[in-house]
Write a protein that holds these residues in place. Structure first.
Motif, PDB file in Angstrom:
ATOM      1  N   ILE A  36       0.994  -1.436   0.315  1.00 38.65           N
ATOM      2  CA  ILE A  36      -0.168   0.211   0.036  1.00 38.65           C
ATOM      3  C   ILE A  36       0.879   0.328   0.256  1.00 38.65           C
ATOM      4  CG2 ILE A  36      -1.898   1.400   1.076  1.00 38.65           C
ATOM      5  CD1 ILE A  36      -2.906  -1.551   2.020  1.00 38.65           C
ATOM      6  N   PRO A  37       0.573   2.352  -0.843  1.00 39.41           N
ATOM      7  CA  PRO A  37       1.497   3.694  -1.039  1.00 39.41           C
ATOM      8  C   PRO A  37       1.330   4.168   0.185  1.00 39.41           C
ATOM      9  CG  PRO A  37      -0.169   3.348  -2.524  1.00 39.41           C
ATOM     10  CD  PRO A  37      -0.021   2.070  -1.853  1.00 39.41           C
ATOM     11  N   VAL A  38       1.941   4.416   0.753  1.00 40.92           N
ATOM     12  CA  VAL A  38       2.520   5.433   1.914  1.00 40.92           C
ATOM     13  C   VAL A  38       1.628   6.848   1.698  1.00 40.92           C
ATOM     14  CG1 VAL A  38       3.591   6.995   3.483  1.00 40.92           C
ATOM     15  CG2 VAL A  38       4.530   4.595   2.892  1.00 40.92           C
ATOM     16  N   ALA A  39       0.571   7.208   2.358  1.00 42.13           N
ATOM     17  CA  ALA A  39      -0.068   8.843   1.917  1.00 42.13           C
ATOM     18  C   ALA A  39       1.033   9.762   2.662  1.00 42.13           C
ATOM     19  CB  ALA A  39      -1.323   8.164   3.197  1.00 42.13           C
ATOM     20  N   THR A  40       1.191  10.295   1.058  1.00 40.85           N
ATOM     21  CA  THR A  40       1.752  11.989   1.847  1.00 40.85           C
ATOM     22  C   THR A  40       1.061  13.118   2.191  1.00 40.85           C
ATOM     23  OG1 THR A  40       1.449  12.726  -0.764  1.00 40.85           O
ATOM     24  CG2 THR A  40       3.892  10.478  -0.031  1.00 40.85           C
ATOM     25  N   HIS A  41       1.670  13.745   2.649  1.00 44.04           N
ATOM     26  CA  HIS A  41       1.088  14.700   3.147  1.00 44.04           C
ATOM     27  C   HIS A  41       1.398  16.098   2.493  1.00 44.04           C
ATOM     28  CE1 HIS A  41      -2.396  12.311   5.217  1.00 44.04           C
ATOM     29  NE2 HIS A  41      -0.906  11.896   6.068  1.00 44.04           N
ATOM     30  N   SER A  42       0.563  16.980   2.442  1.00 41.71           N
ATOM     31  CA  SER A  42       0.875  17.643   1.625  1.00 41.71           C
ATOM     32  C   SER A  42       0.764  19.264   2.370  1.00 41.71           C
ATOM     33  CB  SER A  42       1.972  18.052   0.639  1.00 41.71           C
ATOM     34  OG  SER A  42       0.682  18.491  -0.200  1.00 41.71           O
ATOM     35  N   THR A  43       1.763  20.655   2.583  1.00 41.93           N
ATOM     36  CA  THR A  43       1.251  21.548   2.907  1.00 41.93           C
ATOM     37  C   THR A  43       1.391  22.754   1.927  1.00 41.93           C
ATOM     38  OG1 THR A  43       1.764  21.159   4.904  1.00 41.93           O
ATOM     39  CG2 THR A  43       1.739  23.363   4.797  1.00 41.93           C
ATOM     40  N   ASP A  44       0.560  23.690   1.350  1.00 44.47           N
ATOM     41  CA  ASP A  44       0.932  24.723   0.276  1.00 44.47           C
ATOM     42  C   ASP A  44       1.355  25.882   1.283  1.00 44.47           C
ATOM     43  OD1 ASP A  44       0.313  22.571  -1.518  1.00 44.47           O
ATOM     44  OD2 ASP A  44      -1.994  23.448  -1.262  1.00 44.47           O
ATOM     45  N   ILE A  45       3.131  26.088   0.544  1.00 45.87           N
ATOM     46  CA  ILE A  45       3.280  27.833   1.482  1.00 45.87           C
ATOM     47  C   ILE A  45       3.237  28.122  -0.040  1.00 45.87           C
ATOM     48  CG2 ILE A  45       5.713  28.382   2.737  1.00 45.87           C
ATOM     49  CD1 ILE A  45       5.715  25.408   3.827  1.00 45.87           C
ATOM     50  N   ASP A  46       3.154  29.746   0.825  1.00 49.02           N
ATOM     51  CA  ASP A  46       3.744  30.520  -0.534  1.00 49.02           C
ATOM     52  C   ASP A  46       5.139  31.100  -0.259  1.00 49.02           C
ATOM     53  OD1 ASP A  46       1.070  30.330  -1.645  1.00 49.02           O
ATOM     54  OD2 ASP A  46      -0.145  31.935  -0.957  1.00 49.02           O
ATOM     55  N   LEU A  47       5.484  30.772  -1.213  1.00 49.02           N
ATOM     56  CA  LEU A  47       7.061  31.565  -1.517  1.00 49.02           C
ATOM     57  C   LEU A  47       7.041  33.047  -1.633  1.00 49.02           C
ATOM     58  CD1 LEU A  47       8.607  28.358  -2.375  1.00 49.02           C
ATOM     59  CD2 LEU A  47       8.864  28.812   0.572  1.00 49.02           C
ATOM     60  N   PRO A  48       8.118  33.396  -1.317  1.00 47.65           N
ATOM     61  CA  PRO A  48       8.140  34.855  -1.779  1.00 47.65           C
ATOM     62  C   PRO A  48       8.571  34.671  -3.760  1.00 47.65           C
ATOM     63  CG  PRO A  48       9.920  34.516  -0.395  1.00 47.65           C
ATOM     64  CD  PRO A  48       9.689  33.732  -0.747  1.00 47.65           C
TER      65      PRO A  48
END
Length: 143
Positions: A36-48
């Motif tokens: 089973i693929p590992v669930a990846t959690h991502s956090t969107d960050i607004d970079l300059p």
């Protein structure tokens, strides 16, 4: 002993041995859990964004990205930022024939700076890439 008790004791067992079946099912369950693929959690960050970045012009044959011991990034000998590197790589990808990109970190450059530069290179989609300068370090402990 009576004849009926002897016949009952020599009769084959009619119960099914479920131990091998359970073993096979447990192995299949473990294999299923591992695949089973590992669930990846991502956090969107607004970079300059770099609005006034003007990267050096790319060389149509090959370009060298290097990092010195102070973790300064260079494009063909000129200091640049990661944003300028991304713009320069986009320019090389737009050329008719993509030039070779060479990457040469200094021996004392931090691993973090090299990984950040390699991440920018990977995200750019460069296909002709090579790490150069390794021949200087072929003997462990040499300076």
């Amino acid at each position: 002993m009576s004849q009926s008790s002897v016949a009952a004791s020599s009769a084959p067992l009619s119960d099914l041995n479920t131990t091998p079946l359970i073993d096979v099912l447990l192995v299949l369950l473990v294999m299923f859990i591992i695949t089973i693929p590992v669930a990846t959690h991502s956090t969107d960050i607004d970079l300059p964004q770099c609005n006034d970045c003007t990267p050096p012009p790319p060389n149509p044959l090959k370009n060298l990205v290097s990092i010195n011991a102070a973790d300064q990034l260079f494009w063909n000998g000129q200091p640049i930022t990661n944003e300028e590197l991304a713009l320069g790589l986009a320019q090389t990808r737009a050329l008719a024939v993509e030039p070779e990109l060479q990457f040469e970190p200094a021996a004392l450059a931090s691993y973090d700076a090299a990984v950040r530069a390699l991440d920018v290179i990977k995200r750019s989609g460069v296909t002709k890439f090579g790490i150069v300068g390794n021949q200087k370090y072929r003997s462990f402990g040499s300076s």
